[in-house]
Design a protein around this motif. Structure first.
Motif, PDB file in Angstrom:
ATOM      1  N   ALA A 180       0.825  -1.207   0.000  1.00 63.58           N
ATOM      2  CA  ALA A 180       0.000   0.000   0.000  1.00 63.58           C
ATOM      3  C   ALA A 180       0.859   1.257   0.000  1.00 63.58           C
ATOM      4  O   ALA A 180       0.539   2.240  -0.686  1.00 63.58           O
ATOM      5  CB  ALA A 180      -0.941  -0.004   1.202  1.00 63.58           C
ATOM      6  N   ARG A 181       1.951   1.249   0.740  1.00 59.17           N
ATOM      7  CA  ARG A 181       2.829   2.429   0.791  1.00 59.17           C
ATOM      8  C   ARG A 181       3.441   2.744  -0.574  1.00 59.17           C
ATOM      9  O   ARG A 181       3.716   3.896  -0.879  1.00 59.17           O
ATOM     10  CB  ARG A 181       3.929   2.225   1.824  1.00 59.17           C
ATOM     11  CG  ARG A 181       3.420   2.383   3.232  1.00 59.17           C
ATOM     12  CD  ARG A 181       4.543   2.399   4.259  1.00 59.17           C
ATOM     13  NE  ARG A 181       3.960   2.598   5.570  1.00 59.17           N
ATOM     14  CZ  ARG A 181       4.067   1.734   6.575  1.00 59.17           C
ATOM     15  NH1 ARG A 181       4.766   0.625   6.421  1.00 59.17           N
ATOM     16  NH2 ARG A 181       3.494   2.000   7.733  1.00 59.17           N
ATOM     17  N   LEU A 182       3.659   1.725  -1.379  1.00 56.63           N
ATOM     18  CA  LEU A 182       4.201   1.937  -2.715  1.00 56.63           C
ATOM     19  C   LEU A 182       3.161   2.507  -3.676  1.00 56.63           C
ATOM     20  O   LEU A 182       3.513   3.113  -4.686  1.00 56.63           O
ATOM     21  CB  LEU A 182       4.763   0.624  -3.274  1.00 56.63           C
ATOM     22  CG  LEU A 182       5.998   0.083  -2.555  1.00 56.63           C
ATOM     23  CD1 LEU A 182       6.321  -1.321  -3.042  1.00 56.63           C
ATOM     24  CD2 LEU A 182       7.174   1.017  -2.760  1.00 56.63           C
ATOM     25  N   LEU A 183       1.901   2.340  -3.365  1.00 57.11           N
ATOM     26  CA  LEU A 183       0.829   2.779  -4.253  1.00 57.11           C
ATOM     27  C   LEU A 183       0.364   4.208  -4.019  1.00 57.11           C
ATOM     28  O   LEU A 183      -0.194   4.828  -4.921  1.00 57.11           O
ATOM     29  CB  LEU A 183      -0.386   1.845  -4.114  1.00 57.11           C
ATOM     30  CG  LEU A 183      -0.186   0.408  -4.564  1.00 57.11           C
ATOM     31  CD1 LEU A 183      -1.395  -0.435  -4.173  1.00 57.11           C
ATOM     32  CD2 LEU A 183       0.047   0.359  -6.066  1.00 57.11           C
ATOM     33  N   VAL A 184       0.566   4.725  -2.835  1.00 56.79           N
ATOM     34  CA  VAL A 184      -0.007   6.023  -2.475  1.00 56.79           C
ATOM     35  C   VAL A 184       1.054   7.119  -2.417  1.00 56.79           C
ATOM     36  O   VAL A 184       2.251   6.843  -2.372  1.00 56.79           O
ATOM     37  CB  VAL A 184      -0.758   5.947  -1.119  1.00 56.79           C
ATOM     38  CG1 VAL A 184      -1.917   4.967  -1.192  1.00 56.79           C
ATOM     39  CG2 VAL A 184       0.186   5.566   0.005  1.00 56.79           C
ATOM     40  N   ASP A 185       0.586   8.367  -2.389  1.00 57.55           N
ATOM     41  CA  ASP A 185       1.485   9.515  -2.295  1.00 57.55           C
ATOM     42  C   ASP A 185       1.790   9.892  -0.846  1.00 57.55           C
ATOM     43  O   ASP A 185       2.727  10.640  -0.596  1.00 57.55           O
ATOM     44  CB  ASP A 185       0.875  10.726  -3.001  1.00 57.55           C
ATOM     45  CG  ASP A 185       0.768  10.514  -4.508  1.00 57.55           C
ATOM     46  OD1 ASP A 185       1.619   9.795  -5.069  1.00 57.55           O
ATOM     47  OD2 ASP A 185      -0.166  11.061  -5.117  1.00 57.55           O
ATOM     48  N   LYS A 186       0.969   9.415   0.085  1.00 56.69           N
ATOM     49  CA  LYS A 186       1.160   9.716   1.508  1.00 56.69           C
ATOM     50  C   LYS A 186       1.397   8.408   2.276  1.00 56.69           C
ATOM     51  O   LYS A 186       0.525   7.928   2.999  1.00 56.69           O
ATOM     52  CB  LYS A 186      -0.070  10.428   2.065  1.00 56.69           C
ATOM     53  CG  LYS A 186      -0.387  11.732   1.364  1.00 56.69           C
ATOM     54  CD  LYS A 186      -1.695  12.300   1.864  1.00 56.69           C
ATOM     55  CE  LYS A 186      -2.121  13.489   1.030  1.00 56.69           C
ATOM     56  NZ  LYS A 186      -3.481  13.920   1.350  1.00 56.69           N
ATOM     57  N   PRO A 187       2.586   7.806   2.134  1.00 55.95           N
ATOM     58  CA  PRO A 187       2.829   6.505   2.767  1.00 55.95           C
ATOM     59  C   PRO A 187       2.781   6.544   4.288  1.00 55.95           C
ATOM     60  O   PRO A 187       2.536   5.515   4.921  1.00 55.95           O
ATOM     61  CB  PRO A 187       4.218   6.107   2.273  1.00 55.95           C
ATOM     62  CG  PRO A 187       4.849   7.364   1.800  1.00 55.95           C
ATOM     63  CD  PRO A 187       3.743   8.282   1.377  1.00 55.95           C
ATOM     64  N   VAL A 208      -0.545   5.233   5.871  1.00 58.46           N
ATOM     65  CA  VAL A 208      -0.958   3.845   5.652  1.00 58.46           C
ATOM     66  C   VAL A 208      -0.825   3.076   6.953  1.00 58.46           C
ATOM     67  O   VAL A 208       0.192   3.166   7.639  1.00 58.46           O
ATOM     68  CB  VAL A 208      -0.089   3.176   4.563  1.00 58.46           C
ATOM     69  CG1 VAL A 208      -0.368   1.692   4.483  1.00 58.46           C
ATOM     70  CG2 VAL A 208      -0.309   3.845   3.223  1.00 58.46           C
ATOM     71  N   SER A 209      -1.869   2.343   7.297  1.00 58.16           N
ATOM     72  CA  SER A 209      -1.795   1.450   8.454  1.00 58.16           C
ATOM     73  C   SER A 209      -2.671   0.231   8.200  1.00 58.16           C
ATOM     74  O   SER A 209      -3.632   0.284   7.443  1.00 58.16           O
ATOM     75  CB  SER A 209      -2.229   2.165   9.735  1.00 58.16           C
ATOM     76  OG  SER A 209      -3.600   2.470   9.691  1.00 58.16           O
TER      77      SER A 209
END
Length: 101
Positions: A16-23, A26-27
């Motif tokens: 998920a962290r690789l997919l978003v702009d605000k890692p 992510v939790s």
């Protein structure tokens, strides 16, 4: 079992962290087991939920397939859900009934 849960939780967080702009937002929360499956709840920034879902749900379906494969490797079952985004403390005003003269 806790070790497997932590590994799968970390796997989902990393993807998920690789997919978003605000890692940093992510939790993943490991929820209680029910019916032999452990539920994972993925939370991302409200404006980035679409990036995790993908077009026609393809991205989240792929992530769920990876979770399923990892689950089988650990001889357990996990499900993945996306948390409902919180829009803040905004409240929708109730419609006014009656005459407004």
């Amino acid at each position: 079992m806790a070790d497997a849960s932590n590994q799968i939780k970390t796997l989902v967080e990393d993807i998920a962290r690789l997919l978003v702009d605000k890692p940093g937002e992510v939790s993943v929360e490991v929820l209680e087991e029910s019916g032999g499956a452990t539920a994972l709840e993925l939370t991302v920034a409200p404006d980035e939920v679409g990036k995790v879902i993908g077009k026609q749900g393809r991205t989240i379906r792929s992530i769920r397939n990876i979770v399923d494969a990892a689950s089988r490797h650990h001889s357990s079952r996990y499900t993945l859900e996306i948390a409902e985004p919180e829009i803040g403390n905004q409240s929708v005003p109730e419609p006014q009934l009656g005459n407004q003269a």
